[in-house]
Design a protein around this motif. Structure first.
Motif, mmCIF file in Angstrom:
data_model
loop_
_atom_site.group_PDB
_atom_site.id
_atom_site.type_symbol
_atom_site.label_atom_id
_atom_site.label_comp_id
_atom_site.label_asym_id
_atom_site.label_seq_id
_atom_site.Cartn_x
_atom_site.Cartn_y
_atom_site.Cartn_z
ATOM 1 N N PRO A 75 0.807 -1.220 0.000
ATOM 2 C CA PRO A 75 0.000 0.000 0.000
ATOM 3 C C PRO A 75 0.844 1.276 0.000
ATOM 4 C CG PRO A 75 -0.892 -1.533 1.598
ATOM 5 C CD PRO A 75 0.410 -2.102 1.126
ATOM 6 N N LEU A 76 1.978 1.250 0.670
ATOM 7 C CA LEU A 76 2.854 2.416 0.697
ATOM 8 C C LEU A 76 3.398 2.725 -0.697
ATOM 9 C CD1 LEU A 76 4.272 4.521 2.454
ATOM 10 C CD2 LEU A 76 6.119 2.878 2.745
ATOM 11 N N ARG A 77 3.791 1.694 -1.428
ATOM 12 C CA ARG A 77 4.299 1.902 -2.790
ATOM 13 C C ARG A 77 3.189 2.379 -3.729
ATOM 14 N NH1 ARG A 77 9.458 2.999 -2.849
ATOM 15 N NH2 ARG A 77 10.461 1.682 -1.315
ATOM 16 N N LEU A 78 1.983 1.856 -3.543
ATOM 17 C CA LEU A 78 0.867 2.300 -4.383
ATOM 18 C C LEU A 78 0.535 3.770 -4.112
ATOM 19 C CD1 LEU A 78 -1.446 -0.836 -4.256
ATOM 20 C CD2 LEU A 78 -0.087 -0.011 -6.185
ATOM 21 N N ILE A 79 0.590 4.157 -2.852
ATOM 22 C CA ILE A 79 0.351 5.563 -2.507
ATOM 23 C C ILE A 79 1.449 6.443 -3.092
ATOM 24 C CG2 ILE A 79 0.304 7.194 -0.572
ATOM 25 C CD1 ILE A 79 -1.163 4.999 1.023
ATOM 26 N N ALA A 80 2.682 5.959 -3.058
ATOM 27 C CA ALA A 80 3.798 6.716 -3.631
ATOM 28 C C ALA A 80 3.607 6.902 -5.134
ATOM 29 C CB ALA A 80 5.112 6.013 -3.344
ATOM 30 N N HIS B 69 9.639 13.841 -10.433
ATOM 31 C CA HIS B 69 8.612 12.825 -10.193
ATOM 32 C C HIS B 69 8.536 11.812 -11.325
ATOM 33 C CE1 HIS B 69 6.899 14.021 -6.379
ATOM 34 N NE2 HIS B 69 7.177 15.270 -6.741
ATOM 35 N N SER B 70 8.875 12.219 -12.534
ATOM 36 C CA SER B 70 8.917 11.236 -13.614
ATOM 37 C C SER B 70 10.101 10.287 -13.433
ATOM 38 C CB SER B 70 8.977 11.925 -14.975
ATOM 39 O OG SER B 70 10.150 12.685 -15.101
ATOM 40 N N ALA B 71 11.146 10.727 -12.768
ATOM 41 C CA ALA B 71 12.269 9.843 -12.462
ATOM 42 C C ALA B 71 11.943 8.905 -11.308
ATOM 43 C CB ALA B 71 13.505 10.669 -12.122
ATOM 44 N N LEU B 72 11.049 9.304 -10.411
ATOM 45 C CA LEU B 72 10.689 8.462 -9.266
ATOM 46 C C LEU B 72 9.695 7.362 -9.617
ATOM 47 C CD1 LEU B 72 10.396 11.081 -6.413
ATOM 48 C CD2 LEU B 72 12.091 9.271 -6.642
ATOM 49 N N ILE B 73 8.943 7.517 -10.684
ATOM 50 C CA ILE B 73 7.959 6.496 -11.059
ATOM 51 C C ILE B 73 8.614 5.143 -11.350
ATOM 52 C CG2 ILE B 73 6.308 5.831 -12.852
ATOM 53 C CD1 ILE B 73 5.182 8.624 -12.703
ATOM 54 N N PRO B 74 9.660 5.066 -12.159
ATOM 55 C CA PRO B 74 10.284 3.754 -12.369
ATOM 56 C C PRO B 74 10.879 3.152 -11.094
ATOM 57 C CG PRO B 74 11.045 5.303 -14.024
ATOM 58 C CD PRO B 74 10.245 6.076 -13.030
ATOM 59 N N VAL B 75 11.397 3.993 -10.218
ATOM 60 C CA VAL B 75 11.949 3.499 -8.954
ATOM 61 C C VAL B 75 10.842 2.864 -8.118
ATOM 62 C CG1 VAL B 75 13.038 4.186 -6.773
ATOM 63 C CG2 VAL B 75 13.818 5.168 -8.938
ATOM 64 N N ASN B 76 9.719 3.552 -8.000
ATOM 65 C CA ASN B 76 8.611 3.009 -7.210
ATOM 66 C C ASN B 76 8.010 1.768 -7.858
ATOM 67 O OD1 ASN B 76 8.556 4.701 -4.941
ATOM 68 N ND2 ASN B 76 7.620 6.317 -6.134
ATOM 69 N N LEU B 77 7.935 1.734 -9.175
ATOM 70 C CA LEU B 77 7.436 0.535 -9.855
ATOM 71 C C LEU B 77 8.366 -0.650 -9.635
ATOM 72 C CD1 LEU B 77 6.093 1.835 -13.283
ATOM 73 C CD2 LEU B 77 4.802 0.728 -11.468
ATOM 74 N N PHE B 78 9.663 -0.418 -9.721
ATOM 75 C CA PHE B 78 10.629 -1.486 -9.497
ATOM 76 C C PHE B 78 10.514 -2.034 -8.081
ATOM 77 C CE2 PHE B 78 14.885 -2.790 -8.080
ATOM 78 C CZ PHE B 78 15.116 -3.824 -8.965
ATOM 79 N N ARG B 79 10.410 -1.145 -7.107
ATOM 80 C CA ARG B 79 10.286 -1.583 -5.709
ATOM 81 C C ARG B 79 8.972 -2.318 -5.463
ATOM 82 N NH1 ARG B 79 14.437 -0.118 -1.945
ATOM 83 N NH2 ARG B 79 15.904 1.090 -3.181
ATOM 84 N N LEU B 80 7.889 -1.841 -6.088
ATOM 85 C CA LEU B 80 6.591 -2.497 -5.940
ATOM 86 C C LEU B 80 6.625 -3.908 -6.521
ATOM 87 C CD1 LEU B 80 3.577 -2.332 -5.168
ATOM 88 C CD2 LEU B 80 3.169 -1.383 -7.437
ATOM 89 N N LEU B 81 7.205 -4.057 -7.698
ATOM 90 C CA LEU B 81 7.305 -5.383 -8.305
ATOM 91 C C LEU B 81 8.186 -6.313 -7.481
ATOM 92 C CD1 LEU B 81 7.588 -4.462 -12.076
ATOM 93 C CD2 LEU B 81 5.626 -5.416 -10.874
ATOM 94 N N ALA B 82 9.236 -5.790 -6.880
ATOM 95 C CA ALA B 82 10.097 -6.608 -6.029
ATOM 96 C C ALA B 82 9.341 -7.105 -4.793
ATOM 97 C CB ALA B 82 11.325 -5.815 -5.606
ATOM 98 N N VAL B 83 8.535 -6.240 -4.209
ATOM 99 C CA VAL B 83 7.755 -6.644 -3.031
ATOM 100 C C VAL B 83 6.709 -7.685 -3.424
ATOM 101 C CG1 VAL B 83 6.083 -5.829 -1.330
ATOM 102 C CG2 VAL B 83 8.140 -4.521 -1.767
ATOM 103 N N TRP B 84 6.043 -7.492 -4.573
ATOM 104 C CA TRP B 84 5.045 -8.468 -5.022
ATOM 105 C C TRP B 84 5.685 -9.816 -5.321
ATOM 106 C CZ3 TRP B 84 1.778 -4.926 -8.671
ATOM 107 C CH2 TRP B 84 0.675 -4.457 -7.960
ATOM 108 N N ARG B 85 6.835 -9.819 -5.964
ATOM 109 C CA ARG B 85 7.519 -11.085 -6.258
ATOM 110 C C ARG B 85 7.903 -11.802 -4.979
ATOM 111 N NH1 ARG B 85 11.208 -8.349 -10.576
ATOM 112 N NH2 ARG B 85 9.791 -8.357 -12.364
#
Length: 59
Positions: free
Chosen positions: A3-8, A31-47
Motif C-alpha cells: 500500500p505504501l508503494r501504491l500511494i507513492a 517525479h517522472s524519475a521516481l515512477i520507475p523506482v517506485n514501480l521497481f520496488r513495488l514489483l520486487a515486493v510483489w515477487r
C-alpha cells in the motif's frame, strides 16, 4: 509495504499532473524519475510475497 508503494505511485502521478499543468519542469522531471523506482520496488515486493505464498498451486 505494497500500500505504501501504491500511494507513492499515486502521489507521483498527481505531482506530474500538477507540474504539467503549471509548467514546473523541475518537479515534473523529478517525479517522472521516481515512477520507475517506485514501480521497481513495488514489483520486487510483489515477487517476494508470491514466492512465499502457500496459496499458489503451481509452485
Amino acid at each position: 509495504m505494497v500500500p505504501l508503494r501504491l500511494i507513492a505511485l499515486c502521489g507521483n502521478v498527481a505531482a506530474l499532473l500538477y507540474a504539467g499543468l503549471l509548467h514546473l519542469a523541475l518537479i515534473f522531471t523529478s517525479h517522472s524519475a521516481l515512477i520507475p523506482v517506485n514501480l521497481f520496488r513495488l514489483l520486487a515486493v510483489w515477487r517476494k510475497h508470491y514466492e512465499q505464498s502457500p496459496l499458489l498451486p503451481w509452485r
